[in-house]
Design a protein around this motif. Structure first.
Motif, mmCIF file in Angstrom:
data_model
loop_
_atom_site.group_PDB
_atom_site.id
_atom_site.type_symbol
_atom_site.label_atom_id
_atom_site.label_comp_id
_atom_site.label_asym_id
_atom_site.label_seq_id
_atom_site.Cartn_x
_atom_site.Cartn_y
_atom_site.Cartn_z
ATOM 1 N N ASN A 63 0.831 -1.204 0.000
ATOM 2 C CA ASN A 63 0.000 0.000 0.000
ATOM 3 C C ASN A 63 0.868 1.256 0.000
ATOM 4 O OD1 ASN A 63 -2.595 -1.402 0.330
ATOM 5 N ND2 ASN A 63 -1.814 -1.918 2.372
ATOM 6 N N PRO A 64 1.078 1.874 -1.179
ATOM 7 C CA PRO A 64 1.826 3.132 -1.227
ATOM 8 C C PRO A 64 0.912 4.313 -0.955
ATOM 9 C CG PRO A 64 1.329 2.411 -3.438
ATOM 10 C CD PRO A 64 0.754 1.369 -2.517
ATOM 11 N N GLU A 65 1.473 5.349 -0.353
ATOM 12 C CA GLU A 65 0.705 6.554 -0.037
ATOM 13 C C GLU A 65 1.665 7.728 0.062
ATOM 14 O OE1 GLU A 65 -2.567 7.970 3.361
ATOM 15 O OE2 GLU A 65 -1.800 5.918 3.301
ATOM 16 N N VAL A 66 1.248 8.901 -0.441
ATOM 17 C CA VAL A 66 2.113 10.080 -0.359
ATOM 18 C C VAL A 66 1.264 11.321 -0.081
ATOM 19 C CG1 VAL A 66 2.068 10.510 -2.862
ATOM 20 C CG2 VAL A 66 3.937 11.422 -1.476
ATOM 21 N N TYR A 67 1.779 12.165 0.823
ATOM 22 C CA TYR A 67 1.195 13.470 1.107
ATOM 23 C C TYR A 67 2.264 14.500 0.762
ATOM 24 C CZ TYR A 67 -0.343 17.534 3.743
ATOM 25 O OH TYR A 67 -0.703 18.812 4.095
ATOM 26 N N GLN A 68 1.899 15.523 -0.016
ATOM 27 C CA GLN A 68 2.893 16.526 -0.393
ATOM 28 C C GLN A 68 2.226 17.870 -0.636
ATOM 29 O OE1 GLN A 68 4.813 15.601 -4.072
ATOM 30 N NE2 GLN A 68 2.925 14.975 -5.058
ATOM 31 N N ASN A 69 3.008 18.930 -0.431
ATOM 32 C CA ASN A 69 2.481 20.257 -0.695
ATOM 33 C C ASN A 69 3.591 21.264 -0.974
ATOM 34 O OD1 ASN A 69 3.470 20.886 1.932
ATOM 35 N ND2 ASN A 69 1.525 20.256 2.837
ATOM 36 N N ILE A 70 3.183 22.355 -1.597
ATOM 37 C CA ILE A 70 4.031 23.525 -1.810
ATOM 38 C C ILE A 70 3.525 24.611 -0.875
ATOM 39 C CG2 ILE A 70 4.660 25.356 -3.432
ATOM 40 C CD1 ILE A 70 6.105 22.899 -4.134
ATOM 41 N N ILE A 86 -2.239 11.293 -2.083
ATOM 42 C CA ILE A 86 -2.499 10.228 -3.049
ATOM 43 C C ILE A 86 -2.355 8.875 -2.375
ATOM 44 C CG2 ILE A 86 -1.832 9.219 -5.262
ATOM 45 C CD1 ILE A 86 -0.492 11.872 -5.937
ATOM 46 N N SER A 87 -3.368 8.040 -2.551
ATOM 47 C CA SER A 87 -3.321 6.657 -2.100
ATOM 48 C C SER A 87 -3.894 5.776 -3.204
ATOM 49 C CB SER A 87 -4.129 6.482 -0.800
ATOM 50 O OG SER A 87 -5.501 6.695 -1.045
ATOM 51 N N LYS A 88 -3.923 4.468 -2.966
ATOM 52 C CA LYS A 88 -4.499 3.563 -3.954
ATOM 53 C C LYS A 88 -6.002 3.776 -4.095
ATOM 54 C CE LYS A 88 -3.118 -0.731 -4.097
ATOM 55 N NZ LYS A 88 -2.764 -2.107 -3.686
ATOM 56 N N GLU A 89 -6.636 4.311 -3.057
ATOM 57 C CA GLU A 89 -8.083 4.489 -3.056
ATOM 58 C C GLU A 89 -8.524 5.856 -3.567
ATOM 59 O OE1 GLU A 89 -6.402 3.452 -0.268
ATOM 60 O OE2 GLU A 89 -6.849 1.326 -0.582
ATOM 61 N N ASP A 90 -7.666 6.887 -3.452
ATOM 62 C CA ASP A 90 -8.156 8.239 -3.711
ATOM 63 C C ASP A 90 -7.011 9.173 -4.093
ATOM 64 O OD1 ASP A 90 -9.991 10.273 -3.907
ATOM 65 O OD2 ASP A 90 -10.517 10.317 -1.784
ATOM 66 N N THR A 118 -11.533 13.019 -5.017
ATOM 67 C CA THR A 118 -11.921 12.729 -6.401
ATOM 68 C C THR A 118 -12.645 11.393 -6.511
ATOM 69 O OG1 THR A 118 -9.752 11.721 -6.838
ATOM 70 C CG2 THR A 118 -9.987 14.068 -7.317
ATOM 71 N N ASP A 119 -12.508 10.532 -5.484
ATOM 72 C CA ASP A 119 -13.228 9.257 -5.479
ATOM 73 C C ASP A 119 -14.666 9.434 -5.017
ATOM 74 O OD1 ASP A 119 -13.269 6.252 -5.618
ATOM 75 O OD2 ASP A 119 -13.674 6.503 -3.483
#
Length: 204
Positions: A63-70, A86-90, A118-119
């Protein structure tokens, strides 16, 4: 396929000097690799990312997941932020505020934001918080503690929250080790799952 391509693009490292932390975690239910990346472009602009790759022992799923921002600084410690979770679900873009403060033993980053799933096609509220406290024990060792808190709320109900807790030691070379726990709550009933384990990490 679209989400996998986005993962690859957004996880590509930026060039230049940055703060990078990597931890491996072995729990009783799941193993995980955690990476945290922060880069200041100048006195105003900052890029922040926190990514995990988890492996569930029972389901044998990755299960990969990433949170990022500028982030753009407006004043002392405060700014505005735009990012995506971003995750596999949404895929969940967000806009909000940024707060950061750091000294030799304490660091905090807080990102409260408006989000859009977006899901589910719904707006909501999100919060990402990173705390680190590393007071000196002696000439060779510091106490190492870290807390990451994430929460996602729709305007009608709670969606998902998680807490990453680490407690251990850190040496002069910024190598860390100790015990920890990954805790998550889902849905309006806050159904809780706890994953205990040990970790080893390194800050660059």
């Amino acid at each position: 396929m679209k989400k996998n391509i986005l993962f690859l693009i957004l996880l590509l490292p930026l060039t230049g000097k940055a703060q990078i932390a990597v931890q491996t975690y072995a729990g009783n239910k799941e193993a995980e690799i955690l990476g945290i990346y922060s880069k200041d472009f100048n006195s105003r602009w900052n890029y922040f990312a926190s990514g995990t790759i988890g492996y569930d022992y029972d389901s044998k799923k990755v299960n990969p997941e990433v949170y990022q921002n500028i982030n753009y600084g407006l004043g002392k410690n405060w700014g505005v932020s735009a990012g995506v979770h971003i995750s596999k679900e949404d895929i969940m873009p967000s806009v909000g505020l940024a707060y950061g403060k750091e000294n030799d033993v304490f660091g905090i980053s807080v990102f409260p934001a408006f989000t859009y799933s977006t899901d589910a096609k719904e707006f909501g509220l999100g919060l990402y918080t990173l705390l680190e406290y590393t007071p000196r024990i002696n000439d060779r060792l510091n106490l190492y503690s870290m807390l990451i808190v994430e929460s996602d709320f729709g305007f009608k109900e709670h969606q998902l929250s998680s807490q990453v807790i680490r407690l251990g030691l850190e040496n002069k070379k910024k190598l860390q080790w100790g015990i920890g726990s990954n805790i998550s709550q889902t849905g309006s009933g806050f159904e809780t799952d706890i994953n205990f384990g040990v970790f080893i990490g390194k800050k660059f």
